[in-house]
Scaffold this motif. Structure first.
Motif, PDB file in Angstrom:
ATOM      1  N   SER A  70      68.614  -1.536  -1.294  1.00 54.55           N
ATOM      2  CA  SER A  70      70.036  -1.839  -1.129  1.00 54.55           C
ATOM      3  C   SER A  70      70.757  -0.759  -0.337  1.00 54.55           C
ATOM      4  CB  SER A  70      70.711  -1.970  -2.493  1.00 54.55           C
ATOM      5  OG  SER A  70      70.154  -3.016  -3.239  1.00 54.55           O
ATOM      6  N   PHE A  71      70.145   0.422  -0.246  1.00 52.56           N
ATOM      7  CA  PHE A  71      70.795   1.560   0.400  1.00 52.56           C
ATOM      8  C   PHE A  71      69.967   2.110   1.552  1.00 52.56           C
ATOM      9  CE2 PHE A  71      72.404   1.683  -4.001  1.00 52.56           C
ATOM     10  CZ  PHE A  71      73.765   1.625  -3.748  1.00 52.56           C
ATOM     11  N   THR A  72      70.653   2.561   2.590  1.00 56.76           N
ATOM     12  CA  THR A  72      70.017   3.287   3.680  1.00 56.76           C
ATOM     13  C   THR A  72      69.837   4.722   3.192  1.00 56.76           C
ATOM     14  OG1 THR A  72      71.145   1.891   5.277  1.00 56.76           O
ATOM     15  CG2 THR A  72      70.282   3.993   6.095  1.00 56.76           C
ATOM     16  N   PRO A  73      68.624   5.269   3.271  1.00 49.37           N
ATOM     17  CA  PRO A  73      68.355   6.568   2.655  1.00 49.37           C
ATOM     18  C   PRO A  73      69.127   7.750   3.235  1.00 49.37           C
ATOM     19  CG  PRO A  73      66.391   5.693   3.744  1.00 49.37           C
ATOM     20  CD  PRO A  73      67.441   4.657   3.852  1.00 49.37           C
ATOM     21  N   PHE A  74      69.552   7.680   4.497  1.00 48.90           N
ATOM     22  CA  PHE A  74      70.196   8.828   5.121  1.00 48.90           C
ATOM     23  C   PHE A  74      71.722   8.695   5.224  1.00 48.90           C
ATOM     24  CE2 PHE A  74      68.380   5.982   8.275  1.00 48.90           C
ATOM     25  CZ  PHE A  74      69.497   5.644   9.036  1.00 48.90           C
ATOM     26  N   ILE A 114      75.766   7.348  -0.688  1.00 53.69           N
ATOM     27  CA  ILE A 114      76.043   6.150  -1.496  1.00 53.69           C
ATOM     28  C   ILE A 114      77.495   5.697  -1.320  1.00 53.69           C
ATOM     29  CG2 ILE A 114      76.279   5.299  -3.884  1.00 53.69           C
ATOM     30  CD1 ILE A 114      73.364   5.517  -3.225  1.00 53.69           C
ATOM     31  N   GLY A 115      78.426   6.623  -1.451  1.00 55.79           N
ATOM     32  CA  GLY A 115      79.845   6.276  -1.375  1.00 55.79           C
ATOM     33  C   GLY A 115      80.216   5.593  -0.077  1.00 55.79           C
ATOM     34  N   SER A 148      76.377  11.566  -3.015  1.00 53.21           N
ATOM     35  CA  SER A 148      74.924  11.761  -2.978  1.00 53.21           C
ATOM     36  C   SER A 148      74.238  10.786  -2.038  1.00 53.21           C
ATOM     37  CB  SER A 148      74.330  11.567  -4.380  1.00 53.21           C
ATOM     38  OG  SER A 148      74.833  12.521  -5.271  1.00 53.21           O
ATOM     39  N   TYR A 149      73.087  11.240  -1.541  1.00 51.34           N
ATOM     40  CA  TYR A 149      72.185  10.351  -0.817  1.00 51.34           C
ATOM     41  C   TYR A 149      71.309   9.668  -1.861  1.00 51.34           C
ATOM     42  CZ  TYR A 149      73.531  12.864   3.406  1.00 51.34           C
ATOM     43  OH  TYR A 149      74.238  13.404   4.435  1.00 51.34           O
ATOM     44  N   PRO A 150      70.806   8.470  -1.583  1.00 53.63           N
ATOM     45  CA  PRO A 150      69.978   7.772  -2.570  1.00 53.63           C
ATOM     46  C   PRO A 150      68.812   8.595  -3.107  1.00 53.63           C
ATOM     47  CG  PRO A 150      70.525   6.293  -0.772  1.00 53.63           C
ATOM     48  CD  PRO A 150      71.016   7.663  -0.376  1.00 53.63           C
ATOM     49  N   PHE A 151      68.168   9.390  -2.255  1.00 56.30           N
ATOM     50  CA  PHE A 151      67.008  10.159  -2.700  1.00 56.30           C
ATOM     51  C   PHE A 151      67.385  11.300  -3.648  1.00 56.30           C
ATOM     52  CE2 PHE A 151      68.318  12.234   1.250  1.00 56.30           C
ATOM     53  CZ  PHE A 151      68.344  13.569   0.877  1.00 56.30           C
TER      54      PHE A 151
END
Length: 136
Positions: A62-66, A69-70, A109-112
């Motif tokens: 669902s998220f692009t890793p780079f 999130i916000g 935060s980033y997803p990772f």
């Protein structure tokens, strides 16, 4: 909800128009008194997000890793609702908080940088932020 093998995923894929090649829907799938099986593709796609929310089993997808999130949640909100960025940010922070997350930290935060459970809850928050009529 249902037991493993009860058809949850295949039903969701049918609603989304994502069935594998060779598998077709017979009958009707009614949403808001409209048959989405015979609906033109353009009209069908307009339902996703705002009217039909989607939480994928592979929630990390669902998220692009780079991208933080916000930013991704704000972009999703603003894609479906014509509202100022500040208002979208407030909605994003609110839904992240409602999911039991440290909203400001997760937003930045980033997803990772998050645990699997936190990313899953952030994906659910993103879907809920649009207030869909149906959530898959």
């Amino acid at each position: 909800m249902g037991e493993s093998g009860s058809g949850k995923s295949i039903t969701a894929k049918a609603i989304l128009g994502l069935l594998p090649a060779g598998i077709t829907v017979q009958g009707q799938i009614l949403f808001q008194n409209k048959n989405i099986v015979t609906m033109p593709v353009k009209e069908h796609r307009k339902l996703f997000g705002k009217d039909i929310g989607i939480i994928f089993q592979d929630y990390r997808g669902s998220f692009t890793p780079f991208i933080k999130i916000g930013k991704q949640v704000v972009e999703t909100i603003r894609t479906h609702h014509l509202i100022p960025k500040k208002e979208a940010k407030n909605i994003a922070l609110q839904v992240l908080e409602e999911m039991g997350l440290e909203a400001k930290r997760v937003y930045q935060s980033y997803p990772f940088q998050l645990s699997g459970g936190q990313v899953q809850r952030a994906a659910i928050a993103m879907a809920l932020a649009l207030k869909p009529s149906l959530l898959l």
